[in-house]
Write an enzyme that holds these catalytic residues in place. Structure first.
Site, PDB file in Angstrom:
ATOM      1  N   CYS A  66       5.893  34.108  -3.001  1.00 40.87           N
ATOM      2  CA  CYS A  66       5.676  33.312  -3.944  1.00 40.87           C
ATOM      3  C   CYS A  66       6.383  33.546  -5.179  1.00 40.87           C
ATOM      4  O   CYS A  66       6.727  32.675  -5.940  1.00 40.87           O
ATOM      5  CB  CYS A  66       4.161  33.375  -4.401  1.00 40.87           C
ATOM      6  SG  CYS A  66       2.942  33.787  -2.889  1.00 40.87           S
ATOM      7  N   CYS A 119       4.071  38.117  -1.172  1.00 35.14           N
ATOM      8  CA  CYS A 119       4.111  37.416  -2.353  1.00 35.14           C
ATOM      9  C   CYS A 119       5.114  37.991  -3.498  1.00 35.14           C
ATOM     10  O   CYS A 119       5.748  37.013  -3.886  1.00 35.14           O
ATOM     11  CB  CYS A 119       2.797  37.484  -2.821  1.00 35.14           C
ATOM     12  SG  CYS A 119       2.370  36.362  -4.404  1.00 35.14           S
ATOM     13  N   TYR A 158       2.822  47.292  -9.773  1.00 35.96           N
ATOM     14  CA  TYR A 158       2.042  47.697  -8.599  1.00 35.96           C
ATOM     15  C   TYR A 158       1.847  49.365  -8.309  1.00 35.96           C
ATOM     16  O   TYR A 158       0.730  49.592  -8.253  1.00 35.96           O
ATOM     17  CB  TYR A 158       2.523  46.913  -7.336  1.00 35.96           C
ATOM     18  CG  TYR A 158       2.018  45.693  -7.045  1.00 35.96           C
ATOM     19  CD1 TYR A 158       1.135  45.506  -6.183  1.00 35.96           C
ATOM     20  CD2 TYR A 158       2.462  44.478  -8.132  1.00 35.96           C
ATOM     21  CE1 TYR A 158       0.741  43.954  -6.000  1.00 35.96           C
ATOM     22  CE2 TYR A 158       1.681  43.456  -7.970  1.00 35.96           C
ATOM     23  CZ  TYR A 158       0.919  43.203  -6.889  1.00 35.96           C
ATOM     24  OH  TYR A 158       0.303  41.785  -6.591  1.00 35.96           O
ATOM     25  N   ALA A 209       2.816  53.604   8.509  1.00 39.80           N
ATOM     26  CA  ALA A 209       1.790  54.212   8.904  1.00 39.80           C
ATOM     27  C   ALA A 209       1.438  53.672  10.385  1.00 39.80           C
ATOM     28  O   ALA A 209       0.992  52.400  10.246  1.00 39.80           O
ATOM     29  CB  ALA A 209       0.609  54.309   8.066  1.00 39.80           C
ATOM     30  N   GLU A 224      -5.912  11.816 -15.836  1.00 44.05           N
ATOM     31  CA  GLU A 224      -6.748  10.994 -16.086  1.00 44.05           C
ATOM     32  C   GLU A 224      -7.064  10.143 -15.064  1.00 44.05           C
ATOM     33  O   GLU A 224      -8.400   9.718 -15.092  1.00 44.05           O
ATOM     34  CB  GLU A 224      -6.544  10.316 -17.453  1.00 44.05           C
ATOM     35  CG  GLU A 224      -5.258   9.122 -17.140  1.00 44.05           C
ATOM     36  CD  GLU A 224      -5.161   8.741 -18.598  1.00 44.05           C
ATOM     37  OE1 GLU A 224      -6.080   7.762 -19.161  1.00 44.05           O
ATOM     38  OE2 GLU A 224      -3.951   8.641 -19.170  1.00 44.05           O
ATOM     39  N   LYS A 227      10.126  32.822  -4.941  1.00 46.56           N
ATOM     40  CA  LYS A 227      10.293  31.287  -4.654  1.00 46.56           C
ATOM     41  C   LYS A 227      10.028  30.487  -5.789  1.00 46.56           C
ATOM     42  O   LYS A 227      10.855  29.641  -6.239  1.00 46.56           O
ATOM     43  CB  LYS A 227       9.234  30.886  -3.621  1.00 46.56           C
ATOM     44  CG  LYS A 227       9.165  29.482  -3.376  1.00 46.56           C
ATOM     45  CD  LYS A 227       8.232  29.351  -2.472  1.00 46.56           C
ATOM     46  CE  LYS A 227       6.742  29.269  -3.185  1.00 46.56           C
ATOM     47  NZ  LYS A 227       5.435  29.263  -2.368  1.00 46.56           N
ATOM     48  N   HIS A 270      -6.135  11.138 -22.238  1.00 45.43           N
ATOM     49  CA  HIS A 270      -4.948  10.313 -22.324  1.00 45.43           C
ATOM     50  C   HIS A 270      -3.952  10.688 -23.376  1.00 45.43           C
ATOM     51  O   HIS A 270      -4.397  11.099 -24.332  1.00 45.43           O
ATOM     52  CB  HIS A 270      -5.707   8.736 -22.682  1.00 45.43           C
ATOM     53  CG  HIS A 270      -4.609   7.881 -22.789  1.00 45.43           C
ATOM     54  ND1 HIS A 270      -4.298   7.098 -21.374  1.00 45.43           N
ATOM     55  CD2 HIS A 270      -4.018   7.189 -23.764  1.00 45.43           C
ATOM     56  CE1 HIS A 270      -3.405   6.223 -21.923  1.00 45.43           C
ATOM     57  NE2 HIS A 270      -3.357   6.114 -23.013  1.00 45.43           N
ATOM     58  N   ASP A 330      -2.848  38.225   5.758  1.00 49.84           N
ATOM     59  CA  ASP A 330      -2.282  37.647   6.773  1.00 49.84           C
ATOM     60  C   ASP A 330      -2.174  38.264   7.993  1.00 49.84           C
ATOM     61  O   ASP A 330      -1.953  37.609   9.191  1.00 49.84           O
ATOM     62  CB  ASP A 330      -0.703  37.398   6.466  1.00 49.84           C
ATOM     63  CG  ASP A 330      -0.452  36.624   5.174  1.00 49.84           C
ATOM     64  OD1 ASP A 330      -1.621  35.914   4.657  1.00 49.84           O
ATOM     65  OD2 ASP A 330       0.675  36.302   4.878  1.00 49.84           O
ATOM     66  N   GLY A 387       9.123  21.967   9.530  1.00 49.40           N
ATOM     67  CA  GLY A 387       8.358  21.093   8.794  1.00 49.40           C
ATOM     68  C   GLY A 387       7.166  21.600   7.991  1.00 49.40           C
ATOM     69  O   GLY A 387       6.424  20.620   7.291  1.00 49.40           O
ATOM     70  N   ARG A 425      10.750  18.902  14.498  1.00 52.29           N
ATOM     71  CA  ARG A 425      10.493  18.251  15.754  1.00 52.29           C
ATOM     72  C   ARG A 425       9.336  17.282  15.541  1.00 52.29           C
ATOM     73  O   ARG A 425       9.270  16.582  16.628  1.00 52.29           O
ATOM     74  CB  ARG A 425      10.165  19.309  16.753  1.00 52.29           C
ATOM     75  CG  ARG A 425       9.136  20.241  16.516  1.00 52.29           C
ATOM     76  CD  ARG A 425       8.985  21.370  17.620  1.00 52.29           C
ATOM     77  NE  ARG A 425       7.705  22.266  17.205  1.00 52.29           N
ATOM     78  CZ  ARG A 425       7.456  23.343  17.907  1.00 52.29           C
ATOM     79  NH1 ARG A 425       8.132  23.629  18.871  1.00 52.29           N
ATOM     80  NH2 ARG A 425       6.273  23.813  17.591  1.00 52.29           N
ATOM     81  N   GLU A 458       9.375  23.545   0.718  1.00 54.08           N
ATOM     82  CA  GLU A 458       9.763  23.825  -0.540  1.00 54.08           C
ATOM     83  C   GLU A 458      11.077  24.408  -0.668  1.00 54.08           C
ATOM     84  O   GLU A 458      11.845  23.983  -1.738  1.00 54.08           O
ATOM     85  CB  GLU A 458       8.893  25.271  -0.792  1.00 54.08           C
ATOM     86  CG  GLU A 458       7.565  24.940  -0.891  1.00 54.08           C
ATOM     87  CD  GLU A 458       6.414  26.285  -1.062  1.00 54.08           C
ATOM     88  OE1 GLU A 458       5.158  26.070  -1.623  1.00 54.08           O
ATOM     89  OE2 GLU A 458       6.818  26.975  -0.368  1.00 54.08           O
ATOM     90  N   TYR A 460       5.329  24.106   4.853  1.00 58.72           N
ATOM     91  CA  TYR A 460       5.451  24.352   3.507  1.00 58.72           C
ATOM     92  C   TYR A 460       6.529  25.100   3.071  1.00 58.72           C
ATOM     93  O   TYR A 460       7.408  24.785   2.025  1.00 58.72           O
ATOM     94  CB  TYR A 460       4.015  24.759   2.767  1.00 58.72           C
ATOM     95  CG  TYR A 460       3.737  26.258   2.845  1.00 58.72           C
ATOM     96  CD1 TYR A 460       4.299  27.173   2.134  1.00 58.72           C
ATOM     97  CD2 TYR A 460       2.881  26.368   3.802  1.00 58.72           C
ATOM     98  CE1 TYR A 460       3.837  28.390   2.096  1.00 58.72           C
ATOM     99  CE2 TYR A 460       2.519  27.930   4.147  1.00 58.72           C
ATOM    100  CZ  TYR A 460       3.044  28.839   3.196  1.00 58.72           C
ATOM    101  OH  TYR A 460       2.683  30.126   3.481  1.00 58.72           O
ATOM    102  N   ILE A 461       6.980  26.165   3.859  1.00 58.54           N
ATOM    103  CA  ILE A 461       7.917  26.894   3.412  1.00 58.54           C
ATOM    104  C   ILE A 461       9.466  26.110   3.602  1.00 58.54           C
ATOM    105  O   ILE A 461      10.308  26.169   2.624  1.00 58.54           O
ATOM    106  CB  ILE A 461       8.109  28.224   4.193  1.00 58.54           C
ATOM    107  CG1 ILE A 461       6.902  29.281   3.963  1.00 58.54           C
ATOM    108  CG2 ILE A 461       9.512  29.015   3.867  1.00 58.54           C
ATOM    109  CD1 ILE A 461       6.797  30.264   4.730  1.00 58.54           C
TER     110      ILE A 461
END
Length: 476
Positions: A48, A43, A99, A115, A464, A51, A459, A327, A176, A199, A182, A178-179
């Protein structure tokens, strides 16, 4: 009683593993974590975050034209990859540092090493060290794979797209999902000539048919050469068209960036017989769990047919002191899901509160252009389950209509005829990801269509429409 070096050893420094390590340490456990590459995982380092930064960068090209239509004296500019790339990687370095500090400040011992498992309680590190732990958590994530195709080494994957020295003038994106979709939008927005092969009969398989159809239509409207029912038949360096040419592939199956697209344009012949040359070919044809060469099966951990670690509802493997999240289990490949799985693991193991992982009604966003936000059942899934009403509207949003853009948006609710509960919500629109987060709360709570209707509209907004659609478009 056996004494172990640690109460918990986590393998993998992505979002799920880091969260589990920190929270377990906060409960008083002695915790260590090993990461062989960079902290933050897919990510933060190669997914993520970079990207989304590229999405932001790619949207400015249309903004210049829009600004002129709104009265601003703005000229089109040229995108310069180099300063953007430098700033993007500086941001990734900053986040990785966060991190690392979060682990350190939580009292977690970190090992910058690969590991593997020697036995159910023993971890071997690539540094030569061996440590023991009462409980082990596997959170190694996944990686992109290339198809079994001669000369596939000439192409790149989403791992390498962030490391390019230069943006290509043209690219073929294969896939085809999402990656693929995008990055087709991103690179098109940055000025790259984009062709996409898939395909299947329609992109974004598994999502609502109407929503993915609208995304495909608008991708083409924006200049992407999206081709369906097609795949690569042959590829080689354009200089020689040698179908038997081979090249180096790394131990992890990825291509060294210096080898991908460095020998000049790539010649591609499609399954439909046409031929073309591209500066780059990017494969977005699937991901696999990082569970191989870990010593897992040797100690009794079951591996599924797609290479995933098999776990129960509490993320426990077939070895009762070893758990797996994220994952590597191939359940739901989303960062927030991995984090929630890590939290449930800590509740179960360190807080004596057995907590199954909840994978129901997870909102998600696809950062295509336009974005798609979705939660719950598609129309197709819902109508196979029970009689439904479909409330749907499509229109030109005010902002882009004023700027003479042909963009359209889609707002869709799938409703149970019997209970009136909203079973699914699908949005195709700018900022659909922001909208679906809030819609997801209502749908997770089991809101009915009438409760949506009782909510006053904000609005003028696109969203809405979610509370003003009174008559079903169709029933099924």
């Amino acid at each position: 009683m056996t004494n172990f070096d640690y109460d918990l050893f986590v393998i993998g420094g992505g979002s799920g593993g880091v969260r589990a390590a920190r929270v377990a340490a906060g409960e008083g456990a002695k915790v260590a974590l090993a990461e062989e590459y960079r902290y933050g995982g897919t990510c933060v380092i190669r997914g993520c975050v970079p990207k989304k930064l590229m999405v932001f960068a790619s949207e400015y090209r249309e903004s210049f034209a829009d600004a002129r239509n709104y009265g601003w004296d703005v000229q089109d500019g040229a995108f310069d990859w180099h300063p953007f790339r430098k700033r993007m990687h500086a941001e990734l370095d900053r986040l990785e540092g966060i991190y690392r500090n979060l682990l350190k400040n939580s009292g977690v011992t970190s090992f910058d090493a690969r590991a593997t498992l020697k036995d159910r309680n023993t971890v071997e590190l690539s540094t030569g060290e061996t440590v023991t732990a009462k409980t082990i958590l596997l959170a190694m994530g996944g990686r992109p794979v290339k198809p079994d195709l001669p000369n596939a080494h000439l192409g790149i994957t989403s791992n390498e797209i962030f490391l390019l020295d230069e943006l290509p003038k043209s690219i073929l994106i294969v896939g085809g999902g999402y990656i693929a979709c995008e990055f087709a939008g991103i690179l098109n927005g940055l000025g790259v000539e984009v062709t996409q092969y898939y395909r299947g009969a329609q992109i974004l398989r598994g999502f609502d048919d109407e929503a993915r159809g609208m995304v495909a239509e608008q991708m083409r409207e924006k200049g992407i050469n999206l081709r369906l029912g097609i795949n690569i038949h042959q590829m080689s360096l354009a200089a020689d068209h040698d179908p038997d040419m081979t090249g180096p592939v790394g131990d992890d199956g990825t291509t060294p960036l210096s080898e991908a697209g460095k020998g000049g344009p790539i010649y591609v012949k499609s399954t439909q017989g046409d031929e073309a040359e591209f500066d780059q070919v990017m494969f977005a044809t699937g991901r696999v769990p990082n569970a191989d060469n870990m010593g897992l099966e040797e100690i009794g951990i079951e591996i599924g047919r797609r290479g995933e670690i098999v776990v129960d509802e509490y993320s426990k493997t077939t070895v009762d002191n070893i758990y797996a999240i994220g994952d590597v289990t191939n359940r739901v490949q989303l960062t927030p899901v991995a984090i929630r799985e890590g939290m449930a693991f800590v509740e179960t193991v360190f807080k004596d509160n057995p907590t199954p992982v909840d994978h129901d009604l997870i909102p998600s966003a696809i950062f295509t252009q336009p974005e798609m936000g979705t939660v719950g059942l598609s129309e197709e899934e819902a109508r196979d389950q029970e009689p439904i009403d479909v409330y749907c509207t499509s229109f030109r949003p005010m902002q882009t209509a004023f700027a003479d853009r042909p963009d359209r948006v889609l707002m869709k609710l799938v409703v149970s005829q019997k209970t009136r509960v909203v079973l699914g919500c699908h949005i195709v629109a700018p900022h659909a990801g922001e909208m679906i987060q809030l819609a997801g709360i209502a749908i997770k709570m089991g809101a009915t269509k009438e409760q949506f209707d009782q909510t006053c509209a904000v609005h003028p907004t696109m969203s809405e429409e979610l509370v003003t659609m009174k008559t079903p478009m169709r029933s099924a």
